[in-house]
Design an enzyme around this catalytic site. Structure first.
Site, short mmCIF file in Angstrom:
data_model
loop_
_atom_site.label_atom_id
_atom_site.label_comp_id
_atom_site.label_asym_id
_atom_site.label_seq_id
_atom_site.Cartn_x
_atom_site.Cartn_y
_atom_site.Cartn_z
N ARG A 77 134.78 -16.49 96.20
CA ARG A 77 134.18 -17.82 96.28
C ARG A 77 133.88 -18.36 94.89
O ARG A 77 133.47 -19.51 94.78
CB ARG A 77 132.85 -17.71 97.03
N ARG A 110 127.75 -25.91 116.17
CA ARG A 110 127.67 -24.45 116.01
C ARG A 110 126.21 -24.01 116.04
O ARG A 110 125.88 -22.97 116.60
CB ARG A 110 128.33 -24.04 114.69
N LYS A 136 137.03 -21.94 109.37
CA LYS A 136 137.62 -20.84 108.62
C LYS A 136 137.59 -19.52 109.40
O LYS A 136 138.61 -18.83 109.50
CB LYS A 136 136.76 -20.72 107.36
N ARG A 194 123.02 -19.82 114.29
CA ARG A 194 123.02 -19.17 112.97
C ARG A 194 121.85 -19.68 112.14
O ARG A 194 121.59 -20.87 112.09
CB ARG A 194 124.34 -19.47 112.25
N ARG A 233 125.18 -25.60 101.19
CA ARG A 233 126.40 -24.76 101.19
C ARG A 233 127.63 -25.61 100.89
O ARG A 233 128.56 -25.17 100.22
CB ARG A 233 126.53 -24.04 102.54
P1 AMP Z 1 130.43 -17.71 105.56
O1 AMP Z 1 130.35 -17.08 106.91
O2 AMP Z 1 131.73 -17.41 104.86
O3 AMP Z 1 130.10 -19.17 105.57
O4 AMP Z 1 129.29 -17.00 104.65
C1 AMP Z 1 127.93 -17.04 105.03
C2 AMP Z 1 127.05 -16.66 103.85
O5 AMP Z 1 127.36 -15.32 103.41
C3 AMP Z 1 127.21 -17.51 102.60
O6 AMP Z 1 126.47 -18.72 102.67
C4 AMP Z 1 126.67 -16.56 101.54
O7 AMP Z 1 125.26 -16.49 101.58
C5 AMP Z 1 127.22 -15.20 102.00
N1 AMP Z 1 128.57 -14.94 101.44
C6 AMP Z 1 129.75 -14.85 102.12
N2 AMP Z 1 130.77 -14.61 101.29
C7 AMP Z 1 130.25 -14.56 100.04
C8 AMP Z 1 130.79 -14.36 98.74
N3 AMP Z 1 132.11 -14.20 98.57
N4 AMP Z 1 129.95 -14.36 97.68
C9 AMP Z 1 128.62 -14.53 97.84
N5 AMP Z 1 128.04 -14.74 99.03
C10 AMP Z 1 128.83 -14.76 100.13
#
Ligand code: AMP
Length: 195
Positions: free
Chosen positions: A89, A128, A14, A134, A145
């Site tokens: 989300r 990754r 993504k 990360r 997740r």
């Molecule tokens: P991502 O890089 O999109 O996988 O996001 C990494 C982490 O950021 C997620 O596992 C959440 O802990 C937090 N996060 C990102 N976007 C959101 C969102 N829209 N709502 C809540 N937490 C978020």
């Protein structure tokens, strides 16, 4: 005007595809995950509040997330369009985004949905973890997740499907081919709309 969203399970590429698509359309990619990670790295007050949620693979509470997005979408660099990566989300976040956009008479023009099967997602996550380190890339947190995505974010896809906005894109295989498919799908979706 191009106001898009990209959704996909963790490990679906993504973030990478968001950058490629945003560059193609000349708009900003806004990754909520990346903004949170930057805040954690820079030890800001938001970072301190968000950190545990990120590390555990949980969603950061709406109170923090919505305020951050509202603030980001108020800036000058997104007035000619944007690509949201990772927000909304949950269906509650959809309501918030609707309200942010409605305040200036806007709405989303397309939602790109990246798909990939769980086996490929886990394999990519392990790569990754090796390359980027990360803190939420352990297999246990990753599976959590993935579950959250299936439980909460699929509902987001359903809502936008009902609005006729979703363009599914096969996210498996070579990332540059996925990027080509995503751009072609977004072009087609936008061409069919008065924006
Ligand atoms: P991502 O890089 O999109 O996988 O996001 C990494 C982490 O950021 C997620 O596992 C959440 O802990 C937090 N996060 C990102 N976007 C959101 C969102 N829209 N709502 C809540 N937490 C978020």
């Amino acid at each position: 005007m191009t106001r898009m969203l990209i959704v996909g399970p963790p490990g679906s590429g993504k973030g990478t595809q968001a950058e490629v698509i945003a560059r193609h359309f000349g708009i900003m990619a806004i990754s909520t995950g990346e903004i949170f990670r930057t805040n954690v790295r820079e030890a800001t007050p938001l970072g301190a509040e968000a950190r545990n949620y990120l590390d555990n693979g949980d969603l950061v509470p709406d109170r923090l997330t919505n305020a951050m997005v509202r603030d980001r979408l108020d800036r000058a660099d997104v007035q000619s369009g944007f690509l949201l990566d990772g927000y909304p989300r949950t269906t509650a976040q959809i309501a918030e985004l609707d309200s942010i956009l409605a305040a200036t008479g806007q709405q989303l023009t397309a939602v790109i949905q990246l798909t990939a099967d769980d086996r490929e997602l886990v394999a990519r996550m392990l790569n990754r973890a090796r390359d980027q380190g990360r803190s939420d890339d352990t297999e246990e947190v990753f599976r959590r997740r993935l579950r959250l995505y299936r439980n909460e974010t699929q509902a987001v896809v359903s809502v936008y499907s009902q609005r006729g906005l979703v363009v599914p894109v096969d996210g498996s295989g070579d990332p540059s081919k996925v990027g080509d498919r995503a751009i072609a799908a977004a072009e087609a979706a936008l061409a069919g709309k008065t924006v």
